[in-house]
Design a protein around this motif. Sequence first.
Motif, mmCIF file in Angstrom:
data_model
loop_
_atom_site.group_PDB
_atom_site.id
_atom_site.type_symbol
_atom_site.label_atom_id
_atom_site.label_comp_id
_atom_site.label_asym_id
_atom_site.label_seq_id
_atom_site.Cartn_x
_atom_site.Cartn_y
_atom_site.Cartn_z
ATOM 1 N N ALA A 264 0.829 -1.320 -0.086
ATOM 2 C CA ALA A 264 -0.015 -0.153 0.061
ATOM 3 C C ALA A 264 0.907 1.295 -0.023
ATOM 4 N N ASP A 267 2.702 1.825 -3.412
ATOM 5 C CA ASP A 267 1.732 2.017 -4.467
ATOM 6 C C ASP A 267 1.619 3.628 -4.191
ATOM 7 N N ARG A 362 -4.608 -0.633 3.831
ATOM 8 C CA ARG A 362 -4.507 0.270 3.301
ATOM 9 C C ARG A 362 -3.820 1.302 4.007
ATOM 10 N N GLN A 374 -4.274 8.583 0.380
ATOM 11 C CA GLN A 374 -4.898 7.347 0.608
ATOM 12 C C GLN A 374 -4.881 6.523 -0.147
ATOM 13 N N SER A 375 -4.474 5.239 0.043
ATOM 14 C CA SER A 375 -4.496 3.957 -0.863
ATOM 15 C C SER A 375 -5.810 3.328 -1.111
ATOM 16 N N ASP A 376 -5.573 2.500 -2.123
ATOM 17 C CA ASP A 376 -6.740 1.556 -1.860
ATOM 18 C C ASP A 376 -6.518 0.347 -1.028
ATOM 19 N N TRP A 377 -7.529 -0.590 -0.617
ATOM 20 C CA TRP A 377 -6.868 -1.948 -0.092
ATOM 21 C C TRP A 377 -6.169 -2.569 -1.011
#
Length: 438
Positions: A264, A267, A362, A374-377
């Motif tokens: 996470a 990314d 996340r 904020q990332s995705d899951w």
Amino acid sequence: MTTPKGVLDFIAEVTWDDLPQDVRQQSKLCLLDLIGVGAGGAGTKLSRIIRDYSALDMSGALPMMFDGRGASAAGVALAGGMTIDALDGHDGFNPAKGHAGCGLLPALYGLAQDLNPVSGPEFLLCLTLGYELACRTALAQHASVAEYHTSGAWVAVAVAGVAARLMQLDGYQTAHAMGIAEYHGPRSQMMRCIDHPTMLKDGSGWGAMCGVSAARLAAAGFTGAPALTLGTDHWSDLGDTWLICQQYFKPYPVCRWAQAPVAAVLDLQNRHGFDSQTITGLHIHSFHESVRLGTKQVTTTEEAQYSTSFPCALALVHGTILPEHVADAALQHPEVQRLSSILTMQEDASANCAFPNRRLARAEITLATGERLQSDWFEPDWDPTTPPSAEDLERKFFNYASPALGLARSQAIRRAVETLDRTATAQPLLDLLAQPIS
């Protein structure tokens, strides 16, 4: 196959030719990956201590992996299992929350030298069979007890089963070997080592030692209580569904529970292109066990490997995590320590519900500008549903093995693994693994 006799018959009767082609190839990939992780783990203080102990207190003529000094078959299994476990980069099985191959390989390595010659196909078959026995025993054991035990508890039973096959024990002796191993297997409490990371690790070496000892005792006439884990529904598709193909591999040498958070944060960094020094806040949402990896200011490689915050910090500083990044000498990197110290974690109910079959996380990152990202899951890379390619695992093998063994020896090991199913004896590979690291 749901009866103990059905399992025992399968252990004795299955052949390399019975395995589907994808299972055969997976066996080689698992073997190569375990060897690479073991080569990297051999440089740790943990490995040096356990190899010294095995040479002194479990003496024998069989050379230990990456050492060359002699030990007994049980001593070789103990030293090798803990050496691989010393670098937390080996494969695992999500439903069991643990690792089959780590204890299997060194036990087979020692037994094959003791019983020389063992053919290459038979060595690979026993490794594959060991994964099936270990993972199914794990599922049966986890269903029977509430406490989460280390991998050594169920690896011991699998090692006893494949050792009995290699030693050509009959069904009666094999049943007692597996019963002895189940009774004496190290049912150590895994979460104690999560809360207090030390050299105890996942019990794999102790399980390997126990399984070898159990088979040798059974061969001498020692009897044991029946293995209760053999008579359950978890064995119903043995020989049809091959659980070795449901193993995950690790892109990084840290606990699997930390690897979704690592994915996470990487990314976010890859998408937004920020430098680690611009980070002022780090927050991870994940499942309970990941949050329990709570050590922030690490002083040993064991603490670094059993942490969530420290691997996330490593990834943000280095762009990846390699064995040298979790080595004792590298742990005082000031930027890594800073990021690890500011990371906070929070349990998420949906992530808890998905565990252990899925490991979700996340990330939220705050930059010096005040921007919040904020990332995705995310789930860990290289799960069975999105496996690494053979090229990915070969690259990982050389990243782990070459610094310890040199390029020429690493290349020779890769060739020996690739051709193992076509060789009359596994000894050339075993000899390459036995040579000490200079």
